[in-house]
Scaffold this motif. Structure first.
Motif, PDB file in Angstrom:
ATOM      1  N   HIS A   6       0.809  -1.214   0.000  1.00 30.38           N
ATOM      2  CA  HIS A   6       0.000   0.000   0.000  1.00 30.38           C
ATOM      3  C   HIS A   6       0.844   1.266   0.000  1.00 30.38           C
ATOM      4  CE1 HIS A   6      -2.834  -3.033   1.563  1.00 30.38           C
ATOM      5  NE2 HIS A   6      -3.660  -2.389   0.774  1.00 30.38           N
ATOM      6  N   GLU A   8       3.592   1.823  -1.548  1.00 26.52           N
ATOM      7  CA  GLU A   8       4.265   2.074  -2.818  1.00 26.52           C
ATOM      8  C   GLU A   8       3.627   3.233  -3.581  1.00 26.52           C
ATOM      9  OE1 GLU A   8       4.194  -1.822  -4.596  1.00 26.52           O
ATOM     10  OE2 GLU A   8       6.139  -2.314  -3.722  1.00 26.52           O
ATOM     11  N   ARG A   9       2.348   3.494  -3.334  1.00 27.16           N
ATOM     12  CA  ARG A   9       1.643   4.581  -4.023  1.00 27.16           C
ATOM     13  C   ARG A   9       1.855   5.930  -3.365  1.00 27.16           C
ATOM     14  NH1 ARG A   9      -3.308   0.739  -4.198  1.00 27.16           N
ATOM     15  NH2 ARG A   9      -3.371   1.433  -2.056  1.00 27.16           N
ATOM     16  N   ASN A  10       2.368   5.950  -2.150  1.00 24.07           N
ATOM     17  CA  ASN A  10       2.543   7.203  -1.415  1.00 24.07           C
ATOM     18  C   ASN A  10       3.805   7.929  -1.853  1.00 24.07           C
ATOM     19  OD1 ASN A  10       0.288   6.529   0.063  1.00 24.07           O
ATOM     20  ND2 ASN A  10       1.465   5.551   1.670  1.00 24.07           N
ATOM     21  N   SER A  11       3.736   9.244  -1.843  1.00 29.61           N
ATOM     22  CA  SER A  11       4.927  10.022  -2.195  1.00 29.61           C
ATOM     23  C   SER A  11       5.772  10.351  -0.963  1.00 29.61           C
ATOM     24  CB  SER A  11       4.536  11.303  -2.923  1.00 29.61           C
ATOM     25  OG  SER A  11       3.710  12.093  -2.106  1.00 29.61           O
TER      26      SER A  11
END
Length: 102
Positions: A6, A8-11
């Motif tokens: 999950h 991996e999508r966060n900046s």
């Protein structure tokens, strides 16, 4: 490890470590190790470190802890109980987000 998919999508990655942990810097390093083992590409993401339960600390303990923390990422002391540092955390996340490599 499924949880890590999950992020991996966060900046930005926000690491939270409780102030009552014996070795906060070591706890942070352990989290980085797990991240690196899962996916080394996550190591390039912007990071912020929040020391939670800071209402349990006096200024001297905060200084002692701060001396052990990494210099390469922003770090704050926060408390959900007293709301200490919560606005500063939001401001820091916003600044990092605006300057991130999206």
């Amino acid at each position: 490890l499924r949880f890590l998919r999950h992020i991996e999508r966060n900046s930005i990655l926000l690491f939270t470590i409780a102030a009552d942990q014996n070795d906060i810097a070591g706890g942070y390093e352990l989290l980085l190790k797990e991240l690196r083992e899962y996916n080394p590409e996550l190591m390039v993401k912007d990071r912020v470190l929040a020391i939670t339960k800071s209402d349990m600390l006096d200024d001297q303990l905060k200084k002692e802890i701060e001396a052990t923390l990494p210099n390469d990422i922003p770090h704050l002391f926060i408390s959900s109980f007293t709301q200490e540092g919560i606005n500063e955390l939001k401001d820091t996340l916003w600044k990092v987000l605006q300057n991130s490599n999206l």
